[in-house]
Scaffold this motif. Structure first.
Motif, PDB file in Angstrom:
ATOM      1  N   ASP A 328       0.803  -1.228   0.000  1.00 44.22           N
ATOM      2  CA  ASP A 328       0.000   0.000   0.000  1.00 44.22           C
ATOM      3  C   ASP A 328       0.832   1.272   0.000  1.00 44.22           C
ATOM      4  OD1 ASP A 328      -2.409  -1.463   0.065  1.00 44.22           O
ATOM      5  OD2 ASP A 328      -2.311  -1.626   2.252  1.00 44.22           O
ATOM      6  N   LYS A 329       2.129   1.176  -0.303  1.00 45.62           N
ATOM      7  CA  LYS A 329       2.987   2.358  -0.368  1.00 45.62           C
ATOM      8  C   LYS A 329       3.762   2.356  -1.680  1.00 45.62           C
ATOM      9  CE  LYS A 329       5.144   1.412   3.539  1.00 45.62           C
ATOM     10  NZ  LYS A 329       4.350   0.283   4.045  1.00 45.62           N
ATOM     11  N   ILE A 330       4.161   3.548  -2.095  1.00 40.59           N
ATOM     12  CA  ILE A 330       4.896   3.706  -3.351  1.00 40.59           C
ATOM     13  C   ILE A 330       6.325   3.197  -3.175  1.00 40.59           C
ATOM     14  CG2 ILE A 330       5.779   5.386  -5.022  1.00 40.59           C
ATOM     15  CD1 ILE A 330       3.408   7.187  -4.168  1.00 40.59           C
ATOM     16  N   VAL A 331       6.782   2.382  -4.117  1.00 48.46           N
ATOM     17  CA  VAL A 331       8.165   1.908  -4.104  1.00 48.46           C
ATOM     18  C   VAL A 331       8.946   2.411  -5.323  1.00 48.46           C
ATOM     19  CG1 VAL A 331       7.747  -0.118  -2.668  1.00 48.46           C
ATOM     20  CG2 VAL A 331       7.419  -0.281  -5.149  1.00 48.46           C
ATOM     21  N   GLN A 332       8.223   2.888  -6.339  1.00 45.39           N
ATOM     22  CA  GLN A 332       8.908   3.436  -7.522  1.00 45.39           C
ATOM     23  C   GLN A 332       7.981   4.421  -8.213  1.00 45.39           C
ATOM     24  OE1 GLN A 332      11.722   0.935  -9.795  1.00 45.39           O
ATOM     25  NE2 GLN A 332      10.395   1.285 -11.553  1.00 45.39           N
ATOM     26  N   ARG A 333       8.601   5.440  -8.859  1.00 40.00           N
ATOM     27  CA  ARG A 333       7.822   6.489  -9.519  1.00 40.00           C
ATOM     28  C   ARG A 333       8.487   6.880 -10.830  1.00 40.00           C
ATOM     29  NH1 ARG A 333       4.449  10.406  -7.296  1.00 40.00           N
ATOM     30  NH2 ARG A 333       5.146   9.883  -5.174  1.00 40.00           N
ATOM     31  N   ASP A 334       7.654   7.148 -11.841  1.00 39.71           N
ATOM     32  CA  ASP A 334       8.129   7.649 -13.127  1.00 39.71           C
ATOM     33  C   ASP A 334       7.122   8.684 -13.611  1.00 39.71           C
ATOM     34  OD1 ASP A 334       9.088   8.168 -15.634  1.00 39.71           O
ATOM     35  OD2 ASP A 334       9.413   6.080 -16.184  1.00 39.71           O
ATOM     36  N   PHE A 335       7.542   9.944 -13.600  1.00 35.55           N
ATOM     37  CA  PHE A 335       6.639  11.045 -13.936  1.00 35.55           C
ATOM     38  C   PHE A 335       7.275  11.882 -15.038  1.00 35.55           C
ATOM     39  CE2 PHE A 335       5.597  15.508 -13.605  1.00 35.55           C
ATOM     40  CZ  PHE A 335       4.224  15.534 -13.454  1.00 35.55           C
ATOM     41  N   SER A 336       6.472  12.342 -15.996  1.00 38.08           N
ATOM     42  CA  SER A 336       7.019  13.202 -17.041  1.00 38.08           C
ATOM     43  C   SER A 336       5.928  14.086 -17.637  1.00 38.08           C
ATOM     44  CB  SER A 336       7.671  12.376 -18.159  1.00 38.08           C
ATOM     45  OG  SER A 336       6.703  11.639 -18.874  1.00 38.08           O
ATOM     46  N   ILE A 337       6.319  15.305 -17.975  1.00 39.02           N
ATOM     47  CA  ILE A 337       5.446  16.227 -18.691  1.00 39.02           C
ATOM     48  C   ILE A 337       6.325  17.156 -19.519  1.00 39.02           C
ATOM     49  CG2 ILE A 337       5.348  17.874 -16.763  1.00 39.02           C
ATOM     50  CD1 ILE A 337       2.474  18.525 -17.668  1.00 39.02           C
ATOM     51  N   GLU A 338       5.934  17.381 -20.762  1.00 31.51           N
ATOM     52  CA  GLU A 338       6.634  18.300 -21.655  1.00 31.51           C
ATOM     53  C   GLU A 338       5.656  19.395 -22.041  1.00 31.51           C
ATOM     54  OE1 GLU A 338       9.762  17.994 -25.360  1.00 31.51           O
ATOM     55  OE2 GLU A 338       7.961  16.742 -25.419  1.00 31.51           O
ATOM     56  N   MET A 339       6.068  20.655 -21.896  1.00 31.65           N
ATOM     57  CA  MET A 339       5.125  21.747 -22.130  1.00 31.65           C
ATOM     58  C   MET A 339       5.869  23.013 -22.520  1.00 31.65           C
ATOM     59  SD  MET A 339       4.148  22.267 -18.121  1.00 31.65           S
ATOM     60  CE  MET A 339       5.443  22.504 -16.890  1.00 31.65           C
ATOM     61  N   GLY A 340       5.149  23.929 -23.146  1.00 34.08           N
ATOM     62  CA  GLY A 340       5.728  25.192 -23.552  1.00 34.08           C
ATOM     63  C   GLY A 340       4.728  26.027 -24.324  1.00 34.08           C
ATOM     64  N   PRO A 341       5.025  27.310 -24.543  1.00 36.71           N
ATOM     65  CA  PRO A 341       4.085  28.202 -25.240  1.00 36.71           C
ATOM     66  C   PRO A 341       3.933  27.875 -26.721  1.00 36.71           C
ATOM     67  CG  PRO A 341       6.149  29.330 -24.804  1.00 36.71           C
ATOM     68  CD  PRO A 341       6.229  28.018 -24.094  1.00 36.71           C
ATOM     69  N   THR A 342       4.965  27.249 -27.308  1.00 42.24           N
ATOM     70  CA  THR A 342       4.901  26.837 -28.704  1.00 42.24           C
ATOM     71  C   THR A 342       5.572  25.477 -28.837  1.00 42.24           C
ATOM     72  OG1 THR A 342       7.029  27.809 -29.343  1.00 42.24           O
ATOM     73  CG2 THR A 342       5.094  29.266 -29.413  1.00 42.24           C
ATOM     74  N   ALA A 343       5.405  24.875 -29.992  1.00 43.34           N
ATOM     75  CA  ALA A 343       6.029  23.572 -30.229  1.00 43.34           C
ATOM     76  C   ALA A 343       7.548  23.675 -30.255  1.00 43.34           C
ATOM     77  CB  ALA A 343       5.514  22.991 -31.546  1.00 43.34           C
ATOM     78  N   GLU A 344       8.086  24.867 -30.517  1.00 40.37           N
ATOM     79  CA  GLU A 344       9.535  25.058 -30.573  1.00 40.37           C
ATOM     80  C   GLU A 344      10.124  25.418 -29.212  1.00 40.37           C
ATOM     81  OE1 GLU A 344       7.391  26.635 -32.729  1.00 40.37           O
ATOM     82  OE2 GLU A 344       7.705  25.051 -34.227  1.00 40.37           O
ATOM     83  N   GLU A 345       9.284  25.676 -28.223  1.00 38.09           N
ATOM     84  CA  GLU A 345       9.779  26.113 -26.913  1.00 38.09           C
ATOM     85  C   GLU A 345       9.233  25.198 -25.817  1.00 38.09           C
ATOM     86  OE1 GLU A 345      10.313  30.713 -26.653  1.00 38.09           O
ATOM     87  OE2 GLU A 345       8.399  30.341 -27.650  1.00 38.09           O
ATOM     88  N   LEU A 346       9.501  23.924 -25.971  1.00 40.01           N
ATOM     89  CA  LEU A 346       9.012  22.951 -25.011  1.00 40.01           C
ATOM     90  C   LEU A 346      10.068  22.663 -23.957  1.00 40.01           C
ATOM     91  CD1 LEU A 346       7.295  20.379 -27.413  1.00 40.01           C
ATOM     92  CD2 LEU A 346       6.195  22.180 -26.058  1.00 40.01           C
TER      93      LEU A 346
END
Length: 527
Positions: A328-346
């Motif tokens: 019932d507890k976390i033993v591993q984590r993998d988090f990711s997010i890619e973001m930006g105002p334009t597709a060229e500035e992520l």
């Protein structure tokens, strides 16, 4: 480790939108766990694991430091007094000047004593200060504060100086009627409110109910999937439940828009923001009602700008977060997010790592990484905390590029008495780094406490026994908080700005000069 530095300037990214996304991520990552529905869905299991993990780590901390936490609680609920003595030692024969003056003679014969008393329930604070500075005795410096006034007693004047909370506005308006309204106050009550916690309990409950639960409800059930997987954590093979959260760009934007819409029209939230801003600005008399009104106006503008900019903001792969859960507890984590105002500035932000939490050992090892078109880097946070049979041996490291900050500590606890040795070390190539060594002991028994702390430095140029700083503290419960006599009070707040200036120049300054000359003539500081 970092491949290139963070110091390159980042361009073009909307800070408001990124801050909002970060807030949603934090809430979606665990705070909303308080609103778990007790069912077996992957969504419920995901947040329940976050909740269990946070509570387990909190419980382990409280179990280890229960005597200290009990004493802190006593200082908040009862009237308490503490006496703190500060002193130092210095030993460097090379520091003797050509005139034969040894700084050690001054430092080693100096100390400061602070007598502090508090009654947080009735909102009263008292502090008395005395010192021996190289043979110069200073005493009778006293300070008292409650919700209505501040009082100051000084050894070189007979009057007790007093400033009432309600007098600040008229005084400031007298100084500059164009800038101040006359309604300003010292906001003394905020000092006591901030000591009780980051937010009042009712405000926390409101934010949890109105925002954390909102985000939890808005997360679609179908965004969560579950499977079984065996992984290796801290050289142990773990059979874990793998739960993946995969939010598309549109799903994430929809949740953020829902939150923004609510924030835009939430008067209660705006009051909380104003109250917290005022509390954090205690002592800054320039942060007045006009500033608070401007703060909320800027908040409304920022919300409107974020709603407008959200449509074009890019989150091409959405948000991906995977948890591996065991017991019932976390033993591993993998988090990711890619973001930006334009597709060229992520910009890509990731968190990857593992942890294994037991009653005797808490292990964790995580990498926090960021990269965009201008910079990239990774910060590693690793720790191994061991607590068994009331003995501790801990190690924590934070590393990025060629910079490393580490902590090594050992502790023993017996019958409410703790002994400890703690070392904080900085490794970096420019200065060669160094260590802060902290050793001492503390004991807690019924309504009393006492502690001794010794701090010393160790660098390539400074040996451990060259410089040290000592703190000796004793605390106890008391019947009442001491106050200053009101028989001879000088109400500074009732005076005009010109009257205050004349009082300082004609009364305080000459008295101070005469008092200081008397001390120096008596042999203080070697004169």
């Amino acid at each position: 480790m970092v491949e290139s530095g963070y110091n390159q300037k980042k361009k073009g990214v909307s800070k408001g939108i990124i801050a909002l996304i970060a807030g949603v991520i934090v809430l979606a990552g665990g705070s909303a766990a308080a609103f778990m529905y007790l069912n077996a869905s992957p969504k419920a299991s995901y947040f329940l694991a976050e909740k269990n993990t946070l509570e387990y780590m909190t419980d382990q901390f409280e179990n280890r430091y229960q005597p200290e936490l009990d004493w802190y609680e006593k200082t908040q609920q009862e009237k308490t007094a503490s006496t703190i003595e500060l002193s130092g030692s210095y030993n460097d024969p090379a520091a003797v000047t050509g005139y034969g003056m040894d700084p050690a003679m001054f430092i080693n014969n100096s100390s400061i004593t602070i007598d502090a008393q508090s009654d947080m329930q009735n909102r009263q604070l008292y502090t008395g200060l005395s010192a021996n500075i190289g043979g110069m005795e200073v005493s009778d410096i006293e300070f008292f504060l409650d919700e209505e006034k501040v009082m100051l007693g000084l050894p070189f004047i007979e009057e007790v100086l007093q400033f009432n909370d309600e007098d600040l506005g008229p005084l400031l308006q007298d100084i500059d009627p164009n800038l101040f309204t006359g309604e300003e106050t010292l906001n003394l009550e905020s000092l006591f409110d901030s000591a009780q916690g980051v937010l009042p309990e009712e405000d926390l409950e409101y934010l949890e109910e109105e925002y954390m639960k909102l985000i939890y409800d808005e997360l679609p059930e179908e965004a969560f999937t579950s499977s079984d997987e065996t992984i290796d954590v801290n050289e142990q093979s773990i059979s874990a439940e793998k739960i993946a959260l995969d939010l598309s760009e549109q799903e994430l934007k929809d949740i953020m828009k829902t939150v923004l819409d609510k924030m835009e029209n939430d008067d209660r939230l705006k009051e909380i923001i104003k109250e917290q801003a005022a509390a954090q600005q205690f002592g800054n008399t320039m942060y007045m009602q006009n500033d608070l009104d401007t703060l909320i106006s800027d908040f409304d503008t920022a919300i409107a700008d974020m709603k407008t900019g959200l449509e074009d903001f890019r989150i091409p792969d959405g948000l991906k977060s995977t948890l591996w859960i065991h017991d019932d507890k976390i033993v591993q984590r993998d988090f990711s997010i890619e973001m930006g105002p334009t597709a060229e500035e992520l910009g890509l932000f990731t968190i990857k790592g593992s942890q294994l939490l037991t009653e005797t050992n808490q292990f964790f090892n995580y990498d926090f990484s960021f990269s965009d078109a201008y910079s990239d880097g990774t910060v590693n946070l690793a720790g191994d905390l061991n607590w068994e049979d009331d003995q501790a041996k801990d190690s924590i490291k934070i590393a990025m590029e060629d910079l490393e900050l580490s902590y090594e500590g050992s502790e023993t606890l017996e019958d409410g008495s703790r002994e400890f040795d703690r070392t904080f070390t900085l490794q970096e190539p420019t200065s060669g780094g160094g260590s802060l060594l902290w050793s001492g002991n503390a004991s807690y028994e019924n309504d009393q406490m006492n502690s001794e702390h010794n701090f010393s430095l160790e660098t390539p140029d400074i040996s451990q026994d060259m410089i040290s700083f000592n703190i000796i503290s004793e605390g106890k419960t008391i019947d009442s908080v001491e106050s200053l006599s009101e028989d001879n009070v000088k109400n500074i707040g009732g005076m005009s700005a010109d009257e205050i200036q004349q009082y300082i120049e004609n009364d305080i300054t000459p008295s101070f000069q005469q008092w200081l000359f008397g001390i120096l003539a008596g042999g203080g500081l070697g004169f």
